[in-house]
Design a protein around this motif. Structure first.
Motif, PDB file in Angstrom:
ATOM      1  N   LEU A 108       0.841  -1.388   0.009  1.00 61.88           N
ATOM      2  CA  LEU A 108       0.141  -0.125   0.002  1.00 61.88           C
ATOM      3  C   LEU A 108       0.806   1.275  -0.090  1.00 61.88           C
ATOM      4  O   LEU A 108       2.040   1.403   0.734  1.00 61.88           O
ATOM      5  N   GLN A 109       0.353   2.088  -0.892  1.00 61.31           N
ATOM      6  CA  GLN A 109       1.234   3.329  -0.997  1.00 61.31           C
ATOM      7  C   GLN A 109       0.270   4.475  -0.977  1.00 61.31           C
ATOM      8  O   GLN A 109      -0.116   4.972  -2.003  1.00 61.31           O
ATOM      9  N   PRO A 110       0.178   5.224   0.128  1.00 58.94           N
ATOM     10  CA  PRO A 110      -0.950   6.275   0.282  1.00 58.94           C
ATOM     11  C   PRO A 110      -0.399   7.453  -0.354  1.00 58.94           C
ATOM     12  O   PRO A 110      -1.300   8.434  -0.898  1.00 58.94           O
ATOM     13  N   ASP A 111       1.104   7.646  -0.211  1.00 57.99           N
ATOM     14  CA  ASP A 111       1.576   9.031  -0.855  1.00 57.99           C
ATOM     15  C   ASP A 111       2.316   8.625  -2.046  1.00 57.99           C
ATOM     16  O   ASP A 111       3.515   8.001  -1.936  1.00 57.99           O
ATOM     17  N   ARG A 112       1.934   9.292  -3.271  1.00 62.01           N
ATOM     18  CA  ARG A 112       2.809   8.756  -4.657  1.00 62.01           C
ATOM     19  C   ARG A 112       3.826   9.899  -4.720  1.00 62.01           C
ATOM     20  O   ARG A 112       4.906   9.455  -5.487  1.00 62.01           O
ATOM     21  N   SER A 113       4.065  10.839  -3.747  1.00 64.23           N
ATOM     22  CA  SER A 113       5.367  11.522  -3.932  1.00 64.23           C
ATOM     23  C   SER A 113       6.395  11.040  -3.792  1.00 64.23           C
ATOM     24  O   SER A 113       7.489  11.599  -4.102  1.00 64.23           O
ATOM     25  N   GLN A 114       6.299   9.999  -2.598  1.00 62.63           N
ATOM     26  CA  GLN A 114       7.556   9.229  -2.498  1.00 62.63           C
ATOM     27  C   GLN A 114       7.461   7.925  -2.939  1.00 62.63           C
ATOM     28  O   GLN A 114       7.075   7.106  -2.284  1.00 62.63           O
ATOM     29  N   LEU A 115       7.857   7.601  -4.136  1.00 57.05           N
ATOM     30  CA  LEU A 115       7.643   6.545  -4.945  1.00 57.05           C
ATOM     31  C   LEU A 115       8.129   5.219  -3.931  1.00 57.05           C
ATOM     32  O   LEU A 115       7.565   4.263  -4.336  1.00 57.05           O
ATOM     33  N   SER A 116       9.434   5.453  -3.812  1.00 57.66           N
ATOM     34  CA  SER A 116       9.655   4.332  -2.968  1.00 57.66           C
ATOM     35  C   SER A 116       9.438   3.966  -1.527  1.00 57.66           C
ATOM     36  O   SER A 116      10.038   3.123  -0.959  1.00 57.66           O
ATOM     37  N   CYS A 117       8.422   4.752  -1.096  1.00 58.35           N
ATOM     38  CA  CYS A 117       8.155   4.393   0.191  1.00 58.35           C
ATOM     39  C   CYS A 117       6.685   3.743   0.368  1.00 58.35           C
ATOM     40  O   CYS A 117       5.609   4.329  -0.471  1.00 58.35           O
ATOM     41  N   TYR A 118       6.396   2.847   1.014  1.00 61.65           N
ATOM     42  CA  TYR A 118       5.078   2.119   0.792  1.00 61.65           C
ATOM     43  C   TYR A 118       5.104   1.121   1.983  1.00 61.65           C
ATOM     44  O   TYR A 118       6.010   0.776   2.650  1.00 61.65           O
ATOM     45  N   LEU A 178      -8.575  11.306  -1.878  1.00 68.36           N
ATOM     46  CA  LEU A 178      -7.210  11.013  -2.575  1.00 68.36           C
ATOM     47  C   LEU A 178      -7.179   9.465  -2.969  1.00 68.36           C
ATOM     48  O   LEU A 178      -7.658   8.561  -2.549  1.00 68.36           O
ATOM     49  N   VAL A 179      -6.322   9.300  -4.072  1.00 72.28           N
ATOM     50  CA  VAL A 179      -6.096   8.093  -4.751  1.00 72.28           C
ATOM     51  C   VAL A 179      -5.026   7.634  -4.159  1.00 72.28           C
ATOM     52  O   VAL A 179      -3.825   8.093  -4.192  1.00 72.28           O
ATOM     53  N   TRP A 180      -4.841   6.094  -3.589  1.00 69.20           N
ATOM     54  CA  TRP A 180      -3.630   5.623  -3.118  1.00 69.20           C
ATOM     55  C   TRP A 180      -3.215   4.595  -4.315  1.00 69.20           C
ATOM     56  O   TRP A 180      -3.965   4.620  -5.437  1.00 69.20           O
ATOM     57  N   PHE A 181      -2.087   4.077  -4.029  1.00 68.97           N
ATOM     58  CA  PHE A 181      -1.526   3.067  -4.898  1.00 68.97           C
ATOM     59  C   PHE A 181      -1.342   1.785  -4.312  1.00 68.97           C
ATOM     60  O   PHE A 181      -0.901   1.697  -3.099  1.00 68.97           O
ATOM     61  N   VAL A 182      -1.524   0.570  -5.079  1.00 68.90           N
ATOM     62  CA  VAL A 182      -1.611  -0.817  -4.258  1.00 68.90           C
ATOM     63  C   VAL A 182      -0.956  -1.719  -5.372  1.00 68.90           C
ATOM     64  O   VAL A 182      -1.316  -1.407  -6.583  1.00 68.90           O
ATOM     65  N   ASN A 183      -0.701  -2.579  -4.951  1.00 70.51           N
ATOM     66  CA  ASN A 183      -0.519  -4.012  -5.630  1.00 70.51           C
ATOM     67  C   ASN A 183      -0.766  -5.266  -4.743  1.00 70.51           C
ATOM     68  O   ASN A 183      -0.687  -5.057  -3.615  1.00 70.51           O
ATOM     69  N   PHE A 184      -1.297  -6.344  -5.164  1.00 70.76           N
ATOM     70  CA  PHE A 184      -1.447  -7.535  -4.558  1.00 70.76           C
ATOM     71  C   PHE A 184      -0.590  -8.842  -5.228  1.00 70.76           C
ATOM     72  O   PHE A 184      -0.474  -8.702  -6.472  1.00 70.76           O
ATOM     73  N   PHE A 185      -0.197  -9.784  -4.038  1.00 70.35           N
ATOM     74  CA  PHE A 185       0.751 -10.787  -4.746  1.00 70.35           C
ATOM     75  C   PHE A 185       0.413 -12.086  -3.977  1.00 70.35           C
ATOM     76  O   PHE A 185      -0.167 -12.158  -2.851  1.00 70.35           O
ATOM     77  N   ARG A 186       0.941 -13.260  -4.561  1.00 68.98           N
ATOM     78  CA  ARG A 186       0.598 -14.339  -3.936  1.00 68.98           C
ATOM     79  C   ARG A 186       1.936 -15.197  -4.062  1.00 68.98           C
ATOM     80  O   ARG A 186       2.580 -15.048  -5.321  1.00 68.98           O
ATOM     81  N   VAL A 187       2.582 -15.894  -3.174  1.00 63.68           N
ATOM     82  CA  VAL A 187       3.581 -16.672  -3.307  1.00 63.68           C
ATOM     83  C   VAL A 187       3.201 -18.096  -2.810  1.00 63.68           C
ATOM     84  O   VAL A 187       2.562 -18.279  -1.991  1.00 63.68           O
ATOM     85  N   GLU A 188       3.692 -19.261  -3.543  1.00 64.56           N
ATOM     86  CA  GLU A 188       3.275 -20.723  -3.054  1.00 64.56           C
ATOM     87  C   GLU A 188       4.326 -21.501  -3.453  1.00 64.56           C
ATOM     88  O   GLU A 188       4.740 -21.529  -4.954  1.00 64.56           O
ATOM     89  N   GLY A 189       4.790 -22.266  -2.802  1.00 63.44           N
ATOM     90  CA  GLY A 189       5.818 -23.458  -2.871  1.00 63.44           C
ATOM     91  C   GLY A 189       6.842 -23.063  -1.722  1.00 63.44           C
ATOM     92  O   GLY A 189       7.014 -21.966  -0.786  1.00 63.44           O
ATOM     93  N   ILE A 190       7.764 -24.011  -1.657  1.00 63.29           N
ATOM     94  CA  ILE A 190       8.934 -24.094  -0.549  1.00 63.29           C
ATOM     95  C   ILE A 190      10.126 -24.198  -1.165  1.00 63.29           C
ATOM     96  O   ILE A 190      11.096 -23.727  -0.587  1.00 63.29           O
TER      97      ILE A 190
END
Length: 221
Positions: A108-118, A178-190
């Motif tokens: 989750l990234q509420p503030d897009r002005s700092q792209l590398s902060c989430y 305000l619009v936030w920025f977001v991504n969703f992920f899955r990991v499966e396996g050992i």
């Protein structure tokens, strides 16, 4: 896989969007029997890998988001082939390096002005969790005080998780316009090759979810 992208390409934008629907009271978390409010949410689904390739319907993930002034709620419904989970954790269920087993993740990234902060949140099928604050390539514990609920349906080969994330750990002043920025992920396996799936592909040459320039939009209604 925990590789941080420090790109400052703030001009890249994704047209993909997920809409969070408001709830007016505290939401009861129950991954096995979700509250009726989840019927008002509009889910997004994904089953392709982090490069947008190799779709696998047997690992399809559905994500829904609700919000109140005090809390952000995220619900995952995950199809799976096999389950791989850590059994050890801190007394409260927090587990470092949780991504080395099966997880669902939201960045989750509420503030897009700092792209590398989430902010990064991970949940495992057995309820172990991890929250991280990522800023300028440095990763720290977030101490978010999140709540969660998980459920596994072995017959349907499906697990579900609900997260309640306090707004103060995400932003000092929540503004739903305000619009936030977001991504969703899955990991499966050992063991490699593992499955690394993403809602918005990062297109990294090797599995890497930490590409904030690839995030989609989160809009509050």
């Amino acid at each position: 896989m925990q590789e941080i992208d420090s790109s400052n390409d703030q001009h890249r934008r994704s047209a993909a969007e997920i809409v969070a629907t408001r709830v007016t009271s505290d939401l009861r978390l129950n991954a096995a029997a979700p509250a009726s409010e989840w019927h008002n949410a509009t889910p997004v689904t994904f089953c392709s890998d982090w490069q947008g390739m190799h779709s696998d319907m047997e690992r399809q993930t559905s994500v829904s988001v609700l919000w109140s002034l005090e809390m952000l709620y995220v619900r995952f419904v995950c199809r799976y082939r096999e389950l791989h989970m850590f059994k050890d954790a801190e007394p409260n269920g927090r587990r470092n390096r949780l991504w080395e087993r099966d997880v669902a993740e939201v960045f989750l990234q509420p503030d897009r002005s700092q792209l590398s902060c989430y902010k990064e949140f991970e949940i495992a099928p057995n309820g172990l969790w991890l929250d991280l604050d990522v800023a300028f390539g440095v990763v720290r514990d977030l101490n978010s005080n999140l709540n969660r609920s998980v459920s596994v349906n072995a017959q349907k080969r499906r697990w579900a998780a609900e997260l309640a994330i306090p707004m103060p750990c995400l932003t000092s002043k929540f503004d739903p316009s305000l619009v936030w920025f977001v991504n969703f992920f899955r990991v499966e396996g050992i063991a490699e090759p593992r499955a690394y799936h993403a809602w918005q592909p990062t297109h990294a040459p090797t599995p890497n979810f930490h590409v904030p320039s690839a995030f989609g939009s989160l809009r509050f209604v």
